[in-house]
Design a protein around this motif. Structure first.
Motif, mmCIF file in Angstrom:
data_model
loop_
_atom_site.group_PDB
_atom_site.id
_atom_site.type_symbol
_atom_site.label_atom_id
_atom_site.label_comp_id
_atom_site.label_asym_id
_atom_site.label_seq_id
_atom_site.Cartn_x
_atom_site.Cartn_y
_atom_site.Cartn_z
ATOM 1 N N VAL A 32 50.480 44.083 -20.244
ATOM 2 C CA VAL A 32 49.577 45.198 -20.523
ATOM 3 C C VAL A 32 48.161 44.651 -20.632
ATOM 4 O O VAL A 32 47.917 43.688 -21.364
ATOM 5 C CB VAL A 32 49.973 45.911 -21.836
ATOM 6 C CG1 VAL A 32 49.026 47.076 -22.123
ATOM 7 C CG2 VAL A 32 51.416 46.397 -21.763
ATOM 8 N N GLY A 33 47.232 45.249 -19.895
ATOM 9 C CA GLY A 33 45.821 44.854 -19.956
ATOM 10 C C GLY A 33 45.228 45.266 -21.291
ATOM 11 O O GLY A 33 45.091 46.460 -21.567
ATOM 12 N N MET A 34 44.859 44.274 -22.107
ATOM 13 C CA MET A 34 44.375 44.558 -23.456
ATOM 14 C C MET A 34 42.955 44.037 -23.679
ATOM 15 O O MET A 34 42.600 43.634 -24.778
ATOM 16 C CB MET A 34 45.322 43.930 -24.488
ATOM 17 C CG MET A 34 46.688 44.571 -24.542
ATOM 18 S SD MET A 34 46.685 46.164 -25.359
ATOM 19 C CE MET A 34 46.513 45.652 -27.048
ATOM 20 N N ALA A 35 42.132 44.057 -22.631
ATOM 21 C CA ALA A 35 40.716 43.755 -22.813
ATOM 22 C C ALA A 35 40.069 44.973 -23.461
ATOM 23 O O ALA A 35 40.718 45.997 -23.695
ATOM 24 C CB ALA A 35 40.065 43.430 -21.474
ATOM 25 N N THR A 36 38.796 44.891 -23.733
ATOM 26 C CA THR A 36 38.096 46.007 -24.369
ATOM 27 C C THR A 36 38.280 47.300 -23.590
ATOM 28 O O THR A 36 38.517 48.367 -24.169
ATOM 29 C CB THR A 36 36.595 45.682 -24.503
ATOM 30 O OG1 THR A 36 36.474 44.437 -25.192
ATOM 31 C CG2 THR A 36 35.865 46.755 -25.258
ATOM 32 N N CYS A 37 38.201 47.216 -22.261
ATOM 33 C CA CYS A 37 38.349 48.417 -21.435
ATOM 34 C C CYS A 37 39.738 49.016 -21.578
ATOM 35 O O CYS A 37 39.907 50.235 -21.675
ATOM 36 C CB CYS A 37 38.037 48.106 -19.975
ATOM 37 S SG CYS A 37 38.964 46.703 -19.306
ATOM 38 N N GLY A 38 40.765 48.184 -21.600
ATOM 39 C CA GLY A 38 42.130 48.671 -21.750
ATOM 40 C C GLY A 38 42.372 49.279 -23.115
ATOM 41 O O GLY A 38 42.968 50.346 -23.243
ATOM 42 N N ILE A 39 41.886 48.599 -24.149
ATOM 43 C CA ILE A 39 42.056 49.106 -25.514
ATOM 44 C C ILE A 39 41.348 50.447 -25.668
ATOM 45 O O ILE A 39 41.900 51.397 -26.232
ATOM 46 C CB ILE A 39 41.554 48.080 -26.537
ATOM 47 C CG1 ILE A 39 42.480 46.856 -26.520
ATOM 48 C CG2 ILE A 39 41.480 48.690 -27.935
ATOM 49 C CD1 ILE A 39 41.952 45.665 -27.297
ATOM 50 N N ALA A 40 40.129 50.540 -25.141
ATOM 51 C CA ALA A 40 39.370 51.798 -25.234
ATOM 52 C C ALA A 40 40.077 52.937 -24.502
ATOM 53 O O ALA A 40 39.976 54.092 -24.903
ATOM 54 C CB ALA A 40 37.965 51.602 -24.667
ATOM 55 N N ALA A 41 40.813 52.606 -23.447
ATOM 56 C CA ALA A 41 41.506 53.631 -22.667
ATOM 57 C C ALA A 41 42.878 53.985 -23.239
ATOM 58 O O ALA A 41 43.535 54.898 -22.760
ATOM 59 C CB ALA A 41 41.654 53.163 -21.217
#
Length: 123
Positions: A32-41
């Motif tokens: 699972v992509g958990m960079a800032t963009c992923g977390i924000a989404a």
């Protein structure tokens, strides 16, 4: 407070889980992509839903892990499924409902959900 025996049992179970994850070339890896963009989404609830579904179904052939930015920020949350045979499936715009369906159809039954893939979205 937990007894020393209970704490030792928890420690051994967790160490076993880590060993299984590291040795699991025959296991399905879900990233699972958990960079800032992923977390924000909304990647956190997606990851949690996947882990809960795997646990609920007592699946031993798959595990969930996280990574940083996958590079398609506008399509987050992104989930990549790495099959033991080497195939990679990239699911985009995943929510909790889609996450559960990915576990049930792709992980359990081996079926790709075409409408969730990056290829279908880009058409």
């Amino acid at each position: 407070m937990k007894s020393l025996e209970e704490l030792a049992a928890i420690r051994n179970r967790i160490l076993n889980d880590v060993t299984i994850r590291n040795e699991g070339s025959d296991k399905i890896r879900i990233v699972v992509g958990m960079a800032t963009c992923g977390i924000a989404a909304g990647a956190r609830p997606v990851m949690k839903a996947m882990m809960e579904e795997i646990d609920k179904r007592k699946l031993s052939n798959a595990y969930v892990t996280q990574t940083g930015c996958i590079g398609l920020c506008r399509l987050e949350p992104i989930v990549e499924v790495y099959m033991p045979e080497g195939e990679k499936i990239t699911y985009v715009k995943v929510d909790e409902e889609k996450a559960v369906r990915i576990i049930n159809e792709t992980i359990v039954n081996g079926k790709v959900i075409d409408e969730y893939t990056v290829g279908a979205y880009e058409k």
